[in-house]
Design a protein around this motif. Structure first.
Motif, short mmCIF file in Angstrom:
data_model
loop_
_atom_site.label_atom_id
_atom_site.label_comp_id
_atom_site.label_asym_id
_atom_site.label_seq_id
_atom_site.Cartn_x
_atom_site.Cartn_y
_atom_site.Cartn_z
N GLY A 1 0.81 -1.22 0.01
CA GLY A 1 0.06 -0.07 0.06
C GLY A 1 0.74 1.27 0.13
O GLY A 1 0.31 2.43 0.02
N SER A 2 2.04 1.13 0.17
CA SER A 2 2.83 2.42 0.37
C SER A 2 3.93 2.60 -0.79
O SER A 2 4.42 3.69 -0.94
CB SER A 2 3.99 2.22 1.66
N ASN B 1 3.52 5.66 -3.01
CA ASN B 1 4.35 7.03 -2.80
C ASN B 1 5.61 7.24 -3.52
O ASN B 1 5.81 8.54 -3.84
CB ASN B 1 4.46 6.83 -1.20
N MET C 1 -3.76 7.61 -6.13
CA MET C 1 -3.57 6.19 -5.28
C MET C 1 -4.99 6.06 -4.66
O MET C 1 -5.21 4.90 -4.43
CB MET C 1 -2.49 6.52 -4.08
N PHE D 1 -5.94 2.37 -6.26
CA PHE D 1 -5.78 1.18 -5.28
C PHE D 1 -7.04 0.42 -5.10
O PHE D 1 -7.10 -0.65 -5.06
CB PHE D 1 -4.81 1.68 -4.20
N SER E 1 -2.99 2.49 1.01
CA SER E 1 -2.80 3.47 -0.22
C SER E 1 -3.95 4.37 -0.09
O SER E 1 -3.51 5.63 -0.35
CB SER E 1 -2.66 2.57 -1.29
N TRP F 1 -2.96 7.14 2.31
CA TRP F 1 -1.99 7.97 1.60
C TRP F 1 -2.42 8.81 0.86
O TRP F 1 -2.22 10.23 0.68
CB TRP F 1 -1.14 7.00 0.88
#
Length: 333
Positions: free
Chosen positions: A22-23, A26, A107, A111, A292, A295
């Motif tokens: 999920g990151s 970035n 995102m 996602f 995500s 974020w």
């Protein structure tokens, strides 16, 4: 090699997968300020391959249990190598589309729609491929997650009202990415002996070897898929490979870091799959959609200016996603 000994630790590994999957996006957001996603993606696949090699020669080659990396690779059946390699090709095709969707709609949309759909379909595919866990709780979990995805799509639709610069193309590409992505994990899982990582059947791969072969599949297929993406981009003008070499070292390292982060998640998911089962391990990892989306909404402000109803729909998405993931965890307890 290092292996997970119990279900509780397997769940912890799946949570790490969720955070990593999920990151990584970035890093694409950071690079996109000066860098096309097609260029970013070359560095990303290098990061995936580098970490798979590192883990194979460290965690995959220490201890007394299982086969270490090189002996395992030498004894592997070509069909199992081909299965993991194909998993890499399928993943790469879907992930390039997902990267394109991130570039178009962010995102917080790409996602939940793309990876969320991959979660629902992928859990079903992996469960029927290697059944493990209580089916009722698994299916209730994915039903709740399906509703959560629909809520996110509605939130995005409301956010588009009055906007002329963003179209539904991002949603369409996210859906295409999700459908394709649903299949990659099954081929990686099929290359391993999911019943016994400590003493795997002859010809089968250990998790570390499977991830390495998978990463090679990602890297090799990128010369086809990303070349096509550069010549026929979903957004913007075509780009030449010469532009890739104009990037500075920091920009290239950001892309490599993105691939390393994703591959850490993939490695942890595959290592956990013996105790958790492929369906649950994959499903929990794809809970990355929650990470995500957070974020995208809280850090990148991708829903800034959207009507209040979008906030309520996104809140409903988070609640249902968390409950759905809880059902998946309980299914294997």
């Amino acid at each position: 090699m290092f292996i997970v000994q119990n279900y509780s630790l397997a769940i912890v590994f799946c949570v790490v997968t969720m955070l990593c999957w999920g990151s990584w996006g970035n890093t694409q957001k950071l690079a996109s300020r000066t860098w096309r996603y097609e260029f970013f993606y070359w560095d990303y696949v290098v990061g995936v391959l580098l970490f798979s090699i590192l883990s194979a020669f460290t965690l995959g080659s220490i201890g007394t249990e299982g086969r270490s990396f090189i002996p395992d690779l030498m004894q592997a059946d070509p069909l199992n190598i081909g299965s993991a390699f194909l998993g890499g090709i399928i993943f790469n095709a879907s992930n390039i589309l997902l990267s394109a969707a991130i570039a178009i709609c962010g995102m917080s949309v790409a996602f939940p729609v793309g990876v969320g759909l991959a979660l629902v379909l992928g859990v079903l595919i992996n469960y029927f491929g290697a059944a493990k866990g209580e089916p009722l709780f698994i299916f209730v979990g994915i039903a709740l997650i399906t509703v959560a995805i629909i809520l996110n799509g509605l939130a995005y639709k409301k956010a588009l009202v009055g906007s002329k610069k963003v179209s539904g193309k991002g949603i369409f590409i996210s859906v295409a990415a999700g459908v394709i992505m649903a299949f990659f994990y099954r081929f990686v899982a099929a290359s391993m002996d999911l019943e016994n990582f400590a003493d795997p059947a002859a010809g089968k791969l250990t998790p570390y070897t499977a991830v390495f072969i998978f990463a090679v599949g990602v890297f090799v297929s990128n010369f086809l898929f990303n070349t096509i993406a550069m010549k026929k981009p979903v957004e913007g003008a075509p780009v030449s490979i010469s532009g890739y070499f104009k990037g500075d070292m920091r920009t290239h390292l950001v892309g490599v870091l993105g691939g390393v982060i994703w591959c850490i998640g993939q490695s942890f998911s595959v290592i956990a799959s013996e105790k958790a089962g492929a369906a649950i391990s994959y499903g929990l990892g794809q809970g990355a959609t929650l990470v995500s989306a957070l974020w995208g909404i809280l850090i990148w402000h991708e829903f800034k200016g959207a009507p209040k109803s979008s906030d309520y729909l996104n809140l409903g998405m988070f609640v249902l996603f968390v409950i759905g993931l809880g059902f998946l965890i309980y299914a294997g307890a």
